[in-house]
Design a protein around this motif. Structure first.
Motif, short mmCIF file in Angstrom:
data_model
loop_
_atom_site.label_atom_id
_atom_site.label_comp_id
_atom_site.label_asym_id
_atom_site.label_seq_id
_atom_site.Cartn_x
_atom_site.Cartn_y
_atom_site.Cartn_z
N VAL A 171 50.12 37.78 27.07
CA VAL A 171 49.87 39.00 27.85
C VAL A 171 49.38 38.64 29.26
CG1 VAL A 171 48.40 41.05 28.06
CG2 VAL A 171 49.45 40.49 25.86
N VAL A 172 48.37 37.76 29.34
CA VAL A 172 47.84 37.38 30.65
C VAL A 172 48.89 36.64 31.47
CG1 VAL A 172 46.09 36.02 31.85
CG2 VAL A 172 45.47 37.33 29.82
N GLY A 173 49.62 35.72 30.85
CA GLY A 173 50.65 34.99 31.56
C GLY A 173 51.72 35.91 32.10
N PHE A 174 52.15 36.87 31.29
CA PHE A 174 53.19 37.81 31.73
C PHE A 174 52.68 38.69 32.87
CE2 PHE A 174 55.43 41.92 31.40
CZ PHE A 174 56.73 41.48 31.57
N LEU A 175 51.45 39.19 32.74
CA LEU A 175 50.89 40.05 33.79
C LEU A 175 50.74 39.28 35.11
CD1 LEU A 175 48.17 42.07 31.84
CD2 LEU A 175 50.42 42.86 32.62
N VAL A 176 50.29 38.03 35.03
CA VAL A 176 50.14 37.22 36.25
C VAL A 176 51.50 36.96 36.87
CG1 VAL A 176 49.45 34.96 37.14
CG2 VAL A 176 47.98 36.16 35.52
N TYR A 177 52.48 36.60 36.04
CA TYR A 177 53.83 36.29 36.55
C TYR A 177 54.48 37.52 37.17
CZ TYR A 177 58.77 34.99 36.50
OH TYR A 177 60.08 34.75 36.86
N VAL A 178 54.50 38.62 36.45
CA VAL A 178 55.16 39.84 36.95
C VAL A 178 54.36 40.44 38.10
CG1 VAL A 178 55.84 42.19 36.36
CG2 VAL A 178 56.30 40.33 34.78
N GLY A 179 53.03 40.42 38.00
CA GLY A 179 52.21 40.96 39.09
C GLY A 179 52.43 40.21 40.39
N SER A 180 52.66 38.90 40.29
CA SER A 180 52.91 38.10 41.48
C SER A 180 54.32 38.32 42.01
CB SER A 180 52.69 36.62 41.18
OG SER A 180 51.39 36.38 40.72
N ALA A 181 55.30 38.27 41.10
CA ALA A 181 56.70 38.38 41.51
C ALA A 181 57.05 39.76 42.04
CB ALA A 181 57.61 38.03 40.33
N LEU A 182 56.46 40.80 41.46
CA LEU A 182 56.78 42.16 41.87
C LEU A 182 55.71 42.75 42.78
CD1 LEU A 182 58.13 43.66 38.52
CD2 LEU A 182 59.41 42.61 40.38
N VAL A 217 53.91 28.95 28.88
CA VAL A 217 54.21 27.69 28.19
C VAL A 217 53.08 27.34 27.24
CG1 VAL A 217 54.52 25.21 28.50
CG2 VAL A 217 55.71 26.79 30.01
N TRP A 218 51.85 27.50 27.70
CA TRP A 218 50.67 27.25 26.85
C TRP A 218 50.72 28.13 25.61
CZ3 TRP A 218 44.94 28.02 28.84
CH2 TRP A 218 44.05 27.62 27.84
N ALA A 219 51.01 29.41 25.81
CA ALA A 219 51.08 30.34 24.69
C ALA A 219 52.13 29.89 23.68
CB ALA A 219 51.41 31.75 25.20
N THR A 220 53.26 29.42 24.18
CA THR A 220 54.34 29.00 23.28
C THR A 220 53.98 27.73 22.52
OG1 THR A 220 55.92 30.00 24.83
CG2 THR A 220 56.81 28.54 23.14
N LEU A 221 53.28 26.79 23.18
CA LEU A 221 52.81 25.60 22.47
C LEU A 221 51.83 25.98 21.37
CD1 LEU A 221 52.29 23.12 25.47
CD2 LEU A 221 54.12 23.09 23.76
N GLU A 222 50.95 26.93 21.67
CA GLU A 222 50.01 27.41 20.65
C GLU A 222 50.76 28.09 19.50
OE1 GLU A 222 46.71 27.28 20.37
OE2 GLU A 222 46.13 26.37 22.27
N LEU A 223 51.81 28.84 19.86
CA LEU A 223 52.62 29.53 18.84
C LEU A 223 53.29 28.52 17.91
CD1 LEU A 223 53.90 32.16 17.74
CD2 LEU A 223 55.75 31.80 19.39
#
Length: 239
Positions: A171-182, A217-223
């Motif tokens: 959630v945090v990674g997506f919000l940071v990525y989209v918030g920055s890109a958009l 990427v961190w989230a996916t490694l944890e997953l």
């Protein structure tokens, strides 16, 4: 693997691979700022380090980040999806999207769409409009992108059920990525080019995008670890 508590200030919980990615995120920004501080003495160095440029080191690095994310998600999908359950195959959608975003970083597809969408302006040009720098790509592509990701997440949600650390990182990674890109990129339309505010906007946008993907990427490694999927010598092994 026992899930570690989610503590942003507990550096010990950050895997070494993620530390390296965060270091690279910061290093690219630092080199860009250093080049500017030195007065951009060599044009080729400036072009290769320009955070706001294309076909250079930051762009290739961002493409590589998304490629790694897509491959890790694809590994998870290939390991967990059932051939007999059509619904479980939906987990392949997110890795496919990440691979497309990796391609976009190099092929500049969203910039091309943004240019073509200028016909939507009243006078057929972005000049003199509220969005002279970016055009309307944030609305033409950005909003549908969020809807598509939300739909894809529905198929992915069972895989992260009960894994709070993983969910928070996603959630945090997506919000940071989209918030920055958009969001942060949109600010470029209201800032004079070449000033301090413009520099801050570019750094915040590009650093935010890189850090956002690093968190994903961190989230996916944890997953993968939470599902006991281990990568050994180029192969995946589920326990």
């Amino acid at each position: 693997m026992r899930m570690m508590p989610f503590k942003w200030l507990d550096c010990c919980s950050i895997p070494n691979s993620i530390r390296r990615l965060l270091f690279m995120d910061a290093a690219l920004v630092g080199l860009y700022l250093l080049d500017r501080a030195l007065g951009r003495p060599y044009w080729i160095v400036t072009r290769l380090l320009d955070l706001n440029g294309e076909a250079n080191i930051p762009a290739w690095y961002s493409s590589g980040q998304l490629l790694v994310l897509g491959l890790l998600l694809g590994l998870f999908a290939a390991t967990t999806a059932s051939h007999n359950d059509k619904r479980s195959r939906g987990v392949f959608a997110l890795p496919a999207l990440c691979l497309f975003l990796s391609l976009d970083e190099v092929a500049q597809i969203h910039e091309w769409v943004g240019t073509k969408s200028d016909f939507l302006f009243v006078h057929g040009t972005r000049m003199g409009s509220l969005f002279p720098a970016t055009g309307l790509w944030m609305f033409v592509l950005g909003l549908p992108f969020i809807v598509v990701v939300a739909h894809m997440w529905r198929a992915f949600a069972p895989a992260v059920s009960g894994r709070q650390q993983v969910v928070r990182l996603y959630v945090v990674g997506f919000l940071v990525y989209v918030g920055s890109a958009l969001g942060i990129e949109t600010l470029a339309n209201f800032i004079s080019v070449g000033g301090v505010a413009s520099l801050v906007q570019v750094v915040a946008e590009e650093l935010g995008e890189m850090v956002g993907v690093t968190l994903l990427v961190w989230a996916t490694l944890e997953l993968l670890a939470s599902h006991h999927i281990h990568i050994e010598k180029g192969t995946a092994r589920a326990q």
